[in-house]
Scaffold this motif. Structure first.
Motif: not given
Length: 162
Positions: A23, A34, A67-69, A71, A143, A145, A147
């Motif tokens: 996303e 997304s 998972t990671r988000t 910036h 951002l 994101k 998975q």
């Protein structure tokens, strides 16, 4: 000879085939793109140019189940907005392809090298039209994101999700 690792232990490196959901959103929370709503994750190969380098860097060393988000500032995402990428054209040049250009309209142009460029009309005056060739998200922090579902090392057979 390398031992066969369970997929949960294989880390993403250059050339890895990866199945993932992602996303991209603005800092305001507005989702730009997304795949989380899709039944099947998307697949890509790290380093093949299908994903921006800044996004790929987020993926390096992740493994299935992660998972990671992250910036990402403009320099690592869609670039810094550049005033040199805004060009003025005589309005008469639009007469055949688009007789009524309007602000916000996206158009395709061909450069001297016969490459196709997408531009957004940013201003329409009596005699001129300004076109912005920056990426629409240039200058924006985003951002990213992800998975990760499956990682296949470079050189191994294509991904098959089970």
């Amino acid at each position: 000879m390398n031992p066969i690792l369970p997929n949960e232990e294989i880390r993403i490196t250059d050339g890895s085939h990866v199945a993932l959901h992602f996303e991209v959103s603005l800092m305001s929370g507005e989702v730009i793109d997304s795949t989380f709503g899709l039944d099947t994750p998307v697949t890509l190969t790290i380093g093949d140019g299908s994903l921006l380098e800044g996004f790929e860097k987020v993926l390096i060393n992740l493994k299935a189940g992660d998972t990671r988000t992250a910036h990402l500032p403009p320099e690592q995402a869609f670039g810094v907005w550049n005033a040199d990428n805004v060009q003025s054209f005589a309005k008469a040049q639009f007469a055949l392809s688009e007789p009524n250009p309007t602000k916000g309209m996206m158009m395709e142009f061909t450069d001297k090298g016969k490459n196709t460029l997408t531009g957004v009309i940013s201003e329409v005056n009596e005699d001129t039209v300004k076109v912005d060739f920056n990426h629409p998200l240039a200058g924006q922090d985003v951002l990213f994101k992800v998975q990760i579902f499956k990682v296949t090392p470079k050189g191994e057979h294509a991904l098959q999700l089970r």
